[in-house]
Design an enzyme around this catalytic site. Structure first.
Site, PDB file in Angstrom:
ATOM      1  N   ASP A  32      24.436  87.557  50.790  1.00 17.41           N
ATOM      2  CA  ASP A  32      25.870  87.506  51.094  1.00 17.41           C
ATOM      3  C   ASP A  32      26.102  87.228  52.578  1.00 17.41           C
ATOM      4  O   ASP A  32      25.161  86.937  53.320  1.00 17.41           O
ATOM      5  CB  ASP A  32      26.520  88.830  50.656  1.00 17.41           C
ATOM      6  CG  ASP A  32      27.919  88.622  50.114  1.00 17.41           C
ATOM      7  OD1 ASP A  32      28.702  87.912  50.776  1.00 17.41           O
ATOM      8  OD2 ASP A  32      28.240  89.158  49.038  1.00 17.41           O
TER       9      ASP A  32
ATOM     10  N   LYS B 107      16.488  90.452  47.610  1.00 15.54           N
ATOM     11  CA  LYS B 107      16.993  89.089  47.839  1.00 15.54           C
ATOM     12  C   LYS B 107      18.481  89.098  48.217  1.00 15.54           C
ATOM     13  O   LYS B 107      19.328  88.522  47.531  1.00 15.54           O
ATOM     14  CB  LYS B 107      16.780  88.209  46.612  1.00 15.54           C
ATOM     15  CG  LYS B 107      15.311  88.005  46.235  1.00 15.54           C
ATOM     16  CD  LYS B 107      15.131  86.978  45.146  1.00 15.54           C
ATOM     17  CE  LYS B 107      13.714  86.852  44.666  1.00 15.54           C
ATOM     18  NZ  LYS B 107      13.260  87.967  43.801  1.00 15.54           N
TER      19      LYS B 107
ATOM     20  N   ASP C 108      12.460  94.026  46.721  1.00 15.17           N
ATOM     21  CA  ASP C 108      12.716  92.614  46.394  1.00 15.17           C
ATOM     22  C   ASP C 108      14.202  92.423  46.075  1.00 15.17           C
ATOM     23  O   ASP C 108      14.573  92.005  44.987  1.00 15.17           O
ATOM     24  CB  ASP C 108      11.831  92.247  45.188  1.00 15.17           C
ATOM     25  CG  ASP C 108      11.847  90.774  44.860  1.00 15.17           C
ATOM     26  OD1 ASP C 108      12.464  90.008  45.605  1.00 15.17           O
ATOM     27  OD2 ASP C 108      11.226  90.412  43.845  1.00 15.17           O
TER      28      ASP C 108
END
Ligand code: 6AU
Length: 276
Positions: A98, A95, A93
């Site tokens: 960028d 996430k 997880d």
């Protein structure tokens, strides 16, 4: 998006979805579990102990690998061994959020070695489609080779109060997933996304998996804006996999609690497909 939630996991797996989606569906059916434990633990020992203890009840083990203070070779080796022993998949997880060239390095070959152990990882599309394109390129490169294929999911909604991941953002996630279906297999969301007014139309055999997080049998919210739904409500809302953390850890006997979530999630799924 065609509604497939009334089909069994086995039927959906046989319709030749993405190979990683197929493994998720087959694992759920084999283990009679649509439960994902969210293992937000901070040491390798705790993480591996949790995976070994709860492994029998889960389809997927979800990690936040960047909070493991002593992360290293042993963490990766241990996770892979336990995934094999208990037949579960791993969801990191992380996430990612960028620009494309940065996330490529964070995902593959970086200090956290995410591509090595995670069957799926999620990314936020706040910066547009470059991130999806960048990670798709990594997993489709000829020199990217692991015994099992890798894939991605998009958090299209968030469970925290006043989340900005709504409306056009959610619709954009659906469009991006459709544009990258060779690597994106589903969404973290709070419900089925079938009715989201995306710009694109669903393709014929489309079957994106829905992962509903923030699931709790007892609590409705926490003090930091997290909002919960029960396993039954989550499955009724269109979830294929339910993600649970505090609901299981908070219990005195985590194994018994995991079993209770497994049972409720599975019973709700059987009801949804008309088999109970
Ligand atoms: O059951 P909890 O509230 O103790 O933990 C929920 C877990 C945490 C969050 O980082 C994660 O689910 N999460 C996510 C994910 C999976 O991406 C999205 C979201 O909208 N809400 C959420 O809680 O590990």
């Amino acid at each position: 998006m065609a509604s497939l939630s009334s089909f069994s996991y086995t039927e959906r797996a046989s319709r030749r979805p993405h190979p990683v989606a197929r493994r998720f569906l087959e694992t759920a059916e084999t283990k009679q579990s649509n439960l994902i434990i969210s293992a937000d633990l901070t040491t390798t020992v705790e993480l591996l102990k949790c995976a070994d203890k709860l492994g029998p009840y889960i389809a997927v083990f979800k990690t936040h690998i960047d909070i493991v203070v002593d992360f290293g070779v042993e963490t990766v080796r241990g996770l892979k061994e336990l995934a094999k022993k208990h037949n579960f998949l791993i969801f990191e997880d992380r996430k990612f959020v960028d620009i494309g060239s940065t996330v490529q390095k964070q995902y593959h070959g970086g200090a956290l070695r995410i591509s090595e152990f995670a069957d799926i990882v999620n990314m936020s599309v706040l910066g547009g489609d470059g991130i999806v394109e960048a990670l798709s390129q990594v997993v489709s490169a000829p020199n990217f080779s692991y015994p099992d294929e890798r894939a991605f999911i998009l958090p299209a909604e968030m469970t925290s109060r006043d989340s900005l991941a709504t409306n056009s953002y959610t619709a954009k996630c659906v469009d991006l997933a459709r544009d990258h279906k060779q690597s994106v297999i589903g969404f973290v969301a709070t419900r089925s996304l079938e009715s989201v007014p995306a710009a694109s139309s669903p393709s014929k055999n489309e079957d994106f998996l829905i992962f509903i997080t923030s699931v709790n049998q007892k609590s409705k919210a926490d003090k930091l804006g997290q909002q919960y739904q029960t396993p039954t409500d989550a499955i009724d809302a269109g979830s294929d996999f339910i993600i649970v953390r505090r609901g299981i850890y908070a219990a005195e006997v985590a194994g018994q609690s995991a079993r209770a979530y497994q049972k409720e999630g599975w019973a709700a799924y059987l009801k949804r497909i008309g088999k109970s």
